[in-house]
Write a protein that holds these residues in place. Sequence first.
Motif, PDB file in Angstrom:
ATOM      1  N   PHE A   1       2.412   5.016  -9.270  1.00 35.64           N
ATOM      2  CA  PHE A   1       3.457   5.476  -8.356  1.00 35.64           C
ATOM      3  C   PHE A   1       4.175   6.645  -9.006  1.00 35.64           C
ATOM      4  N   GLY A   2       4.033   7.836  -8.434  1.00 33.92           N
ATOM      5  CA  GLY A   2       4.607   9.013  -9.091  1.00 33.92           C
ATOM      6  C   GLY A   2       4.830  10.165  -8.134  1.00 33.92           C
ATOM      7  N   LYS A   3       4.735  11.371  -8.660  1.00 32.51           N
ATOM      8  CA  LYS A   3       5.101  12.567  -7.876  1.00 32.51           C
ATOM      9  C   LYS A   3       4.312  12.705  -6.577  1.00 32.51           C
ATOM     10  N   ARG A   4       3.003  12.345  -6.620  1.00 33.07           N
ATOM     11  CA  ARG A   4       2.183  12.453  -5.398  1.00 33.07           C
ATOM     12  C   ARG A   4       2.761  11.618  -4.258  1.00 33.07           C
ATOM     13  N   ASP A   5       3.529  10.607  -4.626  1.00 30.56           N
ATOM     14  CA  ASP A   5       4.049   9.695  -3.608  1.00 30.56           C
ATOM     15  C   ASP A   5       5.405  10.127  -3.054  1.00 30.56           C
TER      16      ASP A   5
ATOM     17  N   ASP B   1       0.862  -1.181   0.000  1.00 25.87           N
ATOM     18  CA  ASP B   1       0.000   0.000   0.000  1.00 25.87           C
ATOM     19  C   ASP B   1       0.903   1.237   0.000  1.00 25.87           C
TER      20      ASP B   1
ATOM     21  N   ALA C   1       8.171  11.355   8.566  1.00 19.97           N
ATOM     22  CA  ALA C   1       9.238  11.958   9.370  1.00 19.97           C
ATOM     23  C   ALA C   1       8.699  12.432  10.715  1.00 19.97           C
ATOM     24  N   GLN C   2       7.562  13.126  10.698  1.00 21.04           N
ATOM     25  CA  GLN C   2       7.042  13.694  11.952  1.00 21.04           C
ATOM     26  C   GLN C   2       6.622  12.606  12.927  1.00 21.04           C
TER      27      GLN C   2
ATOM     28  N   ARG D   1       3.235   5.352   3.924  1.00 24.15           N
ATOM     29  CA  ARG D   1       4.663   5.566   3.682  1.00 24.15           C
ATOM     30  C   ARG D   1       5.354   6.208   4.881  1.00 24.15           C
TER      31      ARG D   1
ATOM     32  N   ARG E   1      -2.480   9.684  -0.242  1.00 23.28           N
ATOM     33  CA  ARG E   1      -1.256   9.969  -1.004  1.00 23.28           C
ATOM     34  C   ARG E   1      -0.903  11.451  -0.944  1.00 23.28           C
TER      35      ARG E   1
ATOM     36  N   ARG F   1       0.811   4.908  10.835  1.00 23.24           N
ATOM     37  CA  ARG F   1       1.331   4.544  12.156  1.00 23.24           C
ATOM     38  C   ARG F   1       1.728   3.068  12.238  1.00 23.24           C
TER      39      ARG F   1
ATOM     40  N   ARG G   1       2.444  21.006  -3.319  1.00 21.42           N
ATOM     41  CA  ARG G   1       1.972  21.174  -1.955  1.00 21.42           C
ATOM     42  C   ARG G   1       3.100  21.590  -1.019  1.00 21.42           C
TER      43      ARG G   1
ATOM     44  N   THR H   1       2.814   6.829   7.790  1.00 15.43           N
ATOM     45  CA  THR H   1       1.698   7.768   7.935  1.00 15.43           C
ATOM     46  C   THR H   1       0.466   7.096   8.544  1.00 15.43           C
TER      47      THR H   1
ATOM     48  N   ALA I   1       0.331   4.230  -0.358  1.00 17.35           N
ATOM     49  CA  ALA I   1      -0.177   5.419   0.334  1.00 17.35           C
ATOM     50  C   ALA I   1       0.231   5.417   1.808  1.00 17.35           C
TER      51      ALA I   1
ATOM     52  N   LEU J   1       7.474  20.637  13.564  1.00 14.93           N
ATOM     53  CA  LEU J   1       8.095  19.317  13.788  1.00 14.93           C
ATOM     54  C   LEU J   1       7.156  18.250  14.347  1.00 14.93           C
TER      55      LEU J   1
END
Lengths: 229, 237
Positions: free
Chosen positions: A147-151, A58, A65-66, A62, B139, A88, B51, A86, A60, B94
Motif C-alpha cells: 500500500f503506497g503512492k500508487r494507491d 482489495d 470521484a468521477q 477504491r 492500481r 463500481r 501520472r 473504481t 485496488a 469530469l
Amino acid sequence: MTEAVITRSPRTPTEAIFMVDIEAGASFVHEIKRGQFVRIVDIEGNQAVDTLFYNAHDYADRYSAQDTIRAQGNIYLTTGTKLISTARNVLLTIVADTCGRHDTLGGACSAESNMVRYAIEKRSMHACRQSFLKGAIQWSDKTGRDFGKRDLTANINFFMNVPVTTSGKLTFEDGVSNAGKYVELQAETDTLIVISNCPQLNNPCNAYNPTPVRLLIWDAATNESMDQK
Amino acid sequence: MSSEVLWEETLSGSSTWSHVLKRGTALRITAGGDHANVGAIFLNADNPSERLNLPDTLKAQHIARLTTGAVLFSDMGRILCSITDDTLGWHDPLGGCSDATLVAEKYGALTYQKAHNDWHQNALDGFLLELEKYGLNRRDLMMNVNFFSKVEVQEDGSMQFVEGHAKDGSTVELRAEMNTLVILNTCQHPMDSDREYRQTPVTLTLKRVPAPGSEDICRKFRPENERGFLLTERYFQ
C-alpha cells in the motif's frame, strides 16, 4: 449558491465504540466494518478533511470521484450520496450531514502542487499527500499489505467548498462549514479510510489556521436500536 | 509553429490505443465524425508512478474544462502534455469512463460472434487492458479526460452532457512535455444521452514540434503553468 440540505444523525457520542481527535497535519488510517457508521466532526470550523476510501479486501478497488459524481449527477457530495469505487461498488453512503456539501474535485495538496500553485520555495511545507504517504507506509508496515503512492488517488475534501461555474471555471470559496458541523457515513462494505487532516497554510479558506477534527465510529447495531425507537 | 509529420493513422470507434509520446513531439487528434469522444489517461513513461492528476490540473488553472493553453499536470508538479490547439474550447475532465454494465444497460449486449469488431466495448476495460501491457494494473487507473465532450455544471452542482458538441473535423493537439505514456480510447462518453451505440473513428497525427518558447500560449496561460514548465525543465536537466 443553493441552500444546503441539513440532515442530523440519531447517534450520540456516548454510544460510539471509537473516538479519536486527529490533529491538523496528522494522518489517520482505520478499517471500518460493513454496517458501521463513521462521523467526522469539524471541531473548530472550516477545516478540510482530505479522505481516501478503499475496499478493505482489495485496495485496488477504491473511491472514484468521477464515477461517484456521474452516478448521482451532481458534483457536490451530501446526504444520500453513494461513494462509488473504481470497480463500481458502493463503498459507503453519506447518511447525515450538517454542513450540506463537500468537495470531490479539488484533490489533496502536495509538496509538488504547492510549488506550482504558490511558489517554488514552498516545497518544504507540510502537505496532505505527505500525510497520506506517511499513513500508507505505516499501515503497510503494520499489516504487511502492499500500500503506497500508487494507491493515492482521488480524495474527498470534507467541509471544503470548491464551486464549478456553468462557464467551466473552478473557484475556491470560503468554507461553508462551522464549528461542530459533521458528516456521517455508513460503510456498505468493509472499508479502509485514510485521512489527512489538511495542514495547508497557503490558502485563505481556513483562515491560515488548520485545526483538529474528531472521528467517531458506531456499530451497525446502533442504527437498529435507533430504528426501533 | 513549424512541425514535421512523423506518421498518421486512423483509430476506429470503440477501440483503445497507446503510445509513448516523446518529449518534443505532439499528437493531433481529429474527429472522424460527429459524436466523437476520446477518453484519455497519461503517465510518465519513464516512471509510471507519476501520472495525470486531474484535481491538481483543475485547481492549478482554476478550470473545470480543458482547452488551448491548459496543461495536464502530473501528481509531481510537472507537465505531462500541453493543449497547444483545439477547435472546440471545451474538453471534459469530469464525466469519467464507461464500463461493461453501463454499456450493456444502455445499448444492449452485442456479442463478438454476432457483431465481430462492432461488438459493444467499454472504456474502463480498454484502459485496464492497455495498462496491463505496460506492467500496470487497476492500481494505476486514474481520473480520465474526455476529449471532444462537454459536461456543464449548474449552480446547484448538477451535471449535464451537452449534445452535439463534437463535430466531424474537430481537432485537439497535445504536445508532450515529458516522455508520456498516452492511453486513448474512442468509446462513447458515459453520459452521452444518444441511445444509439456509435463507433466514431479519429485520426491520430504524430508530429515533431519545437520546444515551447518563452511566449508559449500554455506557459503564459497561468503563473502556475510557468512554474510547472520550470519544474518539468529541471527534471530533464
